[in-house]
Write a protein that holds these residues in place. Structure first.
Motif, PDB file in Angstrom:
ATOM      1  N   ARG A   1       0.313   1.317   5.316  1.00 52.04           N
ATOM      2  CA  ARG A   1       0.982   0.064   5.339  1.00 52.04           C
ATOM      3  C   ARG A   1       1.218  -0.780   3.875  1.00 52.04           C
ATOM      4  O   ARG A   1       2.219  -1.204   3.963  1.00 52.04           O
TER       5      ARG A   1
ATOM      6  N   PHE B   1       2.654  -4.992   8.106  1.00 49.28           N
ATOM      7  CA  PHE B   1       2.634  -4.600   6.633  1.00 49.28           C
ATOM      8  C   PHE B   1       2.551  -5.961   6.070  1.00 49.28           C
ATOM      9  O   PHE B   1       1.695  -6.126   4.676  1.00 49.28           O
ATOM     10  N   ARG B   2       3.008  -7.255   6.503  1.00 50.88           N
ATOM     11  CA  ARG B   2       3.200  -8.523   5.660  1.00 50.88           C
ATOM     12  C   ARG B   2       1.669  -8.688   5.488  1.00 50.88           C
ATOM     13  O   ARG B   2       1.164  -9.129   4.310  1.00 50.88           O
TER      14      ARG B   2
ATOM     15  N   GLY C   1       4.937  -1.644   3.158  1.00 47.11           N
ATOM     16  CA  GLY C   1       5.203  -2.853   3.105  1.00 47.11           C
ATOM     17  C   GLY C   1       5.688  -3.302   1.681  1.00 47.11           C
ATOM     18  O   GLY C   1       6.647  -4.095   1.798  1.00 47.11           O
TER      19      GLY C   1
END
Lengths: 270, 203
Positions: free
Chosen positions: B161, B130-131, B165
């Motif tokens: 995501r 996600f980052r 995220g």
């Protein structure tokens, strides 16, 4: 729409929804889902908070790698070398010096014995003639094997970028042609003493070590060519290496004698 | 008046052995690559190493870059691989030092500095897949389509995501657990991690 739409929680649509990019039926579908789904309602709130937080995050300044020394940037360096280089850059240099010093005795002896061989035999490119100033053909890169290398040529040459490129091209052609790869013929040009390679009293291990340290080459890289000369008026060493990565090439490196910093690098694919 | 060279010109020169051309390429792209690494890895040291590794891998493989994709995209993929390598090497107990708090643009606002440091720390708690999407899309304005191409995943996955995220980051900021569910369902495509020296090049 996305082929990955999760029927239970339309996460892929929700990011567009947060950004106000959903219209029509898709938007209606999401709102229908949100009406009954507490989890997505919660996520919506936190996702908005997260998006807002990211909007406030500034850029940071990079270290300016391009404006510092570029010795770490050579095709034959490995990624594993970088960590050592950053923490204590001398470690590889020291290892290179030790490895080459171990071979120095053998190389110097070979140089003394074979320097007087006539160059006219070179045309036949037999293994005996072609290998004159080197000890034996070993495979570079094998740890612990006998490390051989050429003696240092010194013909008082003065190089520029374009004559280094010419030399690299010529040496690369010779490297490709010679089998097994051994010593290369002396450089072309002005004061070609017919039939002889002039060796320098300089210790090949010192020259090769300076090249390895300045150019960031691995300790197992055996030089195919060593010369003491000047580059654009600066006293320098010129070293030729075969790279060991997947795209083989011949690398001709010029380093300043005073601090072993790299002055020029020419690369010829093989 | 000389026009500045574009990336393709610099790449061609660098491929021909012009190291100063490669240095120019580095200058152009270092800020984005370093910021990608810094937000992905959390510390300046790790970011420095990953940036250096990325440029080295780029330099070593420059011969095989054919210009089918933009140079920056290709470099980004190499940099992501370097970041993944760094994350794989990392010990599980790596902690973030206080000194890694970024300096904000507005240096005299202590609140802004604290806020940015908090966001940076919280970002490190967001799961990696996600980052990376947050960094690319939210911080570096890479389009969803291009993120999808870069990561070799469908666009829907990128959007999913992105949402998760953001939500994970929001939770981490309020002190909650960022991982409501730790990972995506098993059917999801994992982030592409090609070998460091041979990133797939878009053709």
């Amino acid at each position: 729409m996305s082929e990955r739409a999760d029927d239970r929680h339309p996460d892929d649509l929700l990011s567009d929804y947060v950004d106000g990019r959903l219209d029509g039926e898709a938007r209606a579908a999401v709102e229908r889902h949100l009406a009954t789904c507490v989890r997505c309602q919660d996520d919506l709130v936190t996702a908005r908070a997260g998006a807002q937080a990211l909007a406030s995050l500034p850029e940071v300044d990079p270290p300016g790698l391009a404006d510092g020394p570029l010795d770490w940037l050579t095709p034959s360096a490995t990624v594993a070398d970088l960590a050592t280089r950053r923490v204590g850059g001398r470690t590889r240099w020291q290892r290179a010096t030790v490895a080459l010093a171990a071979a120095a005795v053998v190389v110097v002896l070979a140089g003394v014995v074979t320097v007087s061989l006539s160059r006219s035999e070179k045309q036949a490119s037999t293994s005996a003639g072609a290998r004159a100033p080197s000890v034996s053909a070993t495979q570079p890169g094998l740890g612990g094997a006998l490390v051989s290398g050429p003696a240092v040529v010194d013909q008082g040459r003065s190089y520029t970028a374009s004559t280094i490129e010419d030399l690299a091209h010529r040496l690369a052609t010779d490297v490709e042609a010679s089998a097994p790869p051994g010593v290369l013929p002396s450089p072309p040009g002005q004061s070609q003493a017919p039939g002889k390679i002039q060796t320098s009293p300089l210790d090949p291990a010192t020259v090769a070590g300076c090249l390895a340290g300045g150019a960031g080459l691995a300790a197992t890289d055996t030089p195919l060519y060593l010369e003491a000369a000047t580059y654009q008026g600066v006293p320098a060493y010129v070293g030729g290496f075969r790279t060991s990565d997947s795209h083989p090439a011949f690398l001709l490196v010029v380093v300043g004698r005073a601090d072993c910093s790299i002055l020029y690098e020419a690369r010829q694919p093989l | 008046m000389t026009e500045p060279l574009d990336d393709a010109d610099l790449v061609r020169r660098a491929q021909g052995g012009d190291r100063s051309a490669f240095a120019d390429l580095m200058r152009r792209h270092e800020r984005r690559i370093y910021n990608l690494a810094y937000r992905m890895l959390g510390t300046r040291d790790d970011a420095h190493d990953a940036t250096q590794e990325a440029f080295l891998a780029c330099y070593r493989n420059l011969g095989r870059f054919r210009g089918d994709s933009a140079f920056g995209t290709w470099l980004h993929r190499i940099a992501l691989n370097a970041c993944y390598d760094s994350l794989r090497r990392r010990r599980p107990t790596t902690s973030l030092d206080q000194e890694d708090a970024p300096e904000p643009a507005v240096a005299d606002h202590a609140d802004a500095a604290t806020a940015a440091a908090d966001v940076h720390r919280a970002l490190q708690e967001v799961p990696e897949e996600f980052r990376v999407v947050l960094i690319l899309h939210e911080l570096q304005d890479v389009s969803v389509e291009e993120v999808a191409a870069m990561l070799d995943v469908p666009i829907g996955t990128v959007k999913s995501r992105l949402f998760r995220g953001r939500a994970a980051l929001g939770r981490a900021l309020t002190g909650g657990s960022p991982a409501r569910e730790e990972r995506e369902p098993a059917s999801a495509t994992p982030p592409s991690k090609p070998p460091a020296d041979h990133p797939p090049i878009q053709r």
